[in-house]
Design an enzyme around this catalytic site. Structure first.
Site, PDB file in Angstrom:
ATOM      1  N   LYS A  33       0.823  -1.204   0.000  1.00 33.15           N
ATOM      2  CA  LYS A  33       0.000   0.000   0.000  1.00 33.15           C
ATOM      3  C   LYS A  33       0.869   1.271   0.000  1.00 33.15           C
ATOM      4  O   LYS A  33       2.077   1.194   0.229  1.00 33.15           O
ATOM      5  CB  LYS A  33      -0.953  -0.044   1.207  1.00 33.15           C
ATOM      6  CG  LYS A  33      -1.971  -1.206   1.139  1.00 33.15           C
ATOM      7  CD  LYS A  33      -2.983  -0.988   0.074  1.00 33.15           C
ATOM      8  CE  LYS A  33      -4.006  -2.021  -0.268  1.00 33.15           C
ATOM      9  NZ  LYS A  33      -4.375  -3.161   0.438  1.00 33.15           N
TER      10      LYS A  33
HETATM   11  C1  LIG Z   1      -5.669  -4.010   0.746  1.00 35.26           C
HETATM   12  C2  LIG Z   1      -7.142  -3.899   0.697  1.00 35.26           C
HETATM   13  C3  LIG Z   1      -7.971  -4.384   1.718  1.00 35.26           C
HETATM   14  C4  LIG Z   1      -7.480  -5.212   2.863  1.00 35.26           C
HETATM   15  O1  LIG Z   1      -6.395  -4.747   3.510  1.00 35.26           O
HETATM   16  P1  LIG Z   1      -5.385  -5.772   4.259  1.00 35.26           P
HETATM   17  O2  LIG Z   1      -4.558  -4.821   5.051  1.00 35.26           O
HETATM   18  O3  LIG Z   1      -4.620  -6.484   3.216  1.00 35.26           O
HETATM   19  O4  LIG Z   1      -6.199  -6.660   5.108  1.00 35.26           O
HETATM   20  C5  LIG Z   1      -9.324  -4.158   1.617  1.00 35.26           C
HETATM   21  N1  LIG Z   1      -9.865  -3.529   0.573  1.00 35.26           N
HETATM   22  C6  LIG Z   1      -9.115  -3.069  -0.446  1.00 35.26           C
HETATM   23  C7  LIG Z   1      -9.779  -2.368  -1.567  1.00 35.26           C
HETATM   24  C8  LIG Z   1      -7.730  -3.270  -0.420  1.00 35.26           C
HETATM   25  O5  LIG Z   1      -7.001  -2.843  -1.449  1.00 35.26           O
END
Ligand SMILES: *Cc1c(COP(=O)(O)O)cnc(C)c1O
Length: 365
Positions: A180
């Site tokens: 991210k």
């Molecule tokens: C990354 C993501 C999540 C979940 O996040 P995690 O930290 O991997 O559990 C949920 N929704 C979207 C759109 C994402 O890109």
């Protein structure tokens, strides 16, 4: 190989982790409190509750918003699986709405036709870092008394009309997974302007405690706590957030200038009034010399990694199909899942690497 994602970490993060390890307080502690306080400023929401993943943040958001068995929750089928799975965790039903061709986000104009007496909420996803059409969505939510839960996992620091991602929902979720825009390896944040929601979230992440101190419990809960190790990393990442965002935007602009004129390659749209933070830089391959999968192979040979977000619209997943969904239900999402290709856009990229990405596609024309 140019990777599709690479965390931007330095000595600051390493030192911060070492300090936490030396402090003796390694699970949830003062660093978590500090990151929660700082994060309210990033999101423009009044309260922030740190959790150990974006999925935990989304699940907590649905829980505190009162989503429960047999409720219907409207969302997009073109997203990461966690968006739909967290609805299922609350035994509610995901009701999908097709997406816009240009932003890949839920098509706000098509929400109305899916609203029933059972509809409780809309989970919006600010996909790839571009906010949804909240002018329309807010109006629909207000008129039908629906809660907006904003999945801002990909959109930290994005803006629409100078309002921050995370402030469009009644409650919102961010993720700090390794890929991210800012990361602490694994982590999440729920933000809200609702004091009651924030209070409930703090108990839900602690096994459903009846209050913050005791060992009395009156609801189901989970261990969704963030550790001070993760919080310390995130505190350093927050200091870099504006720089990292700017880099992504610049890289995206450079790619779009180079790729924009190529027939059969559609570059990402940025709608008026939006600050797109380019968690992903996603092109559409339609009518190009090579099809999408062939182009991905070609780029791979050139040393460029690419990724498909998302290869399958969620209504076609085995465990979700059973709600009665099938092929052809969401034609835009299904078609785009065959065309999309995400290219590297992360802040580590050099001008030479950006040029290599552009030239490796342009040379095929
Ligand atoms: C990354 C993501 C999540 C979940 O996040 P995690 O930290 O991997 O559990 C949920 N929704 C979207 C759109 C994402 O890109």
């Amino acid at each position: 190989m140019i990777p599709i994602a690479k965390p931007f970490l330095g000595e600051e993060e390493i030192k911060a982790v070492a300090n936490v390890l030396k402090s003796g307080i390694i699970a949830q502690g003062p660093k978590v409190n500090e990151i929660e306080e700082k994060f309210t400023k990033i999101s423009g929401a009044k309260y922030a509750v740190a959790l150990n993943s974006g999925t935990a943040a989304l699940h907590t958001a649905l829980k505190v918003a009162g989503i429960k068995e047999n409720d219907e929750v409207i969302t997009t089928p073109f997203t990461f699986i966690a968006t739909a799975n967290t609805i299922l965790m609350q035994q509610a039903k995901p009701v999908f709405v097709d997406i816009e061709e240009d932003t890949f986000n839920i098509d706000a104009e098509k929400i109305n036709e899916k609203i029933t007496k059972k509809t409780k909420a809309i989970v919006t996803v600010d996909l790839f870092g571009h906010l949804c059409d909240y002018d329309v969505i807010d109006e629909i939510a207000e008129k039908n008394n629906l809660i907006i839960i904003e999945d801002a996992c990909q959109a930290v620091n994005a803006e629409y009309k100078d309002k921050k991602a995370g402030s469009f929902g009644d409650v919102a979720a961010f993720s700090f997974y390794a890929t991210k825009n800012i990361t602490c390896a694994e982590g999440g944040m729920m933000v809200t302007g609702n004091k009651d929601f924030a209070g409930k979230a703090k108990l839900f992440r602690q096994h459903g405690r009846a209050d913050m101190a005791g060992y009395d419990y009156n609801d189901i809960g989970y261990n969704y706590r963030m550790t001070d190790i993760n919080a310390a990393i995130l505190l350093e990442q927050l200091k870099k957030l504006d720089f990292l965002t700017k880099k992504r935007i610049e890289n995206a602009q450079y790619l779009s200038e180079g790729l924009g004129g190529i027939k059969g390659i559609g570059v990402p749209a940025v709608k008026k009034g939006h600050k797109h933070v380019f968690h992903q830089y996603t092109i559409k391959v339609d009518g190009f010399k090579l099809d999408r999968d062939e182009l991905a192979k070609h780029l791979n040979k050139k040393g460029i990694a690419s990724s498909i977000f998302y290869p399958k619209s969620l209504h076609l997943c085995e465990h979700i199909k059973k709600f009665g969904y099938g092929g052809g239900d969401f034609p835009v999402a299904e078609e785009l899942s065959k065309q999309v290709l995400s290219l590297p856009v992360h802040p580590h990229l050099t001008k030479e690497q950006l040029d290599l990405i552009i030239n490796s596609i342009a040379e095929l024309e």
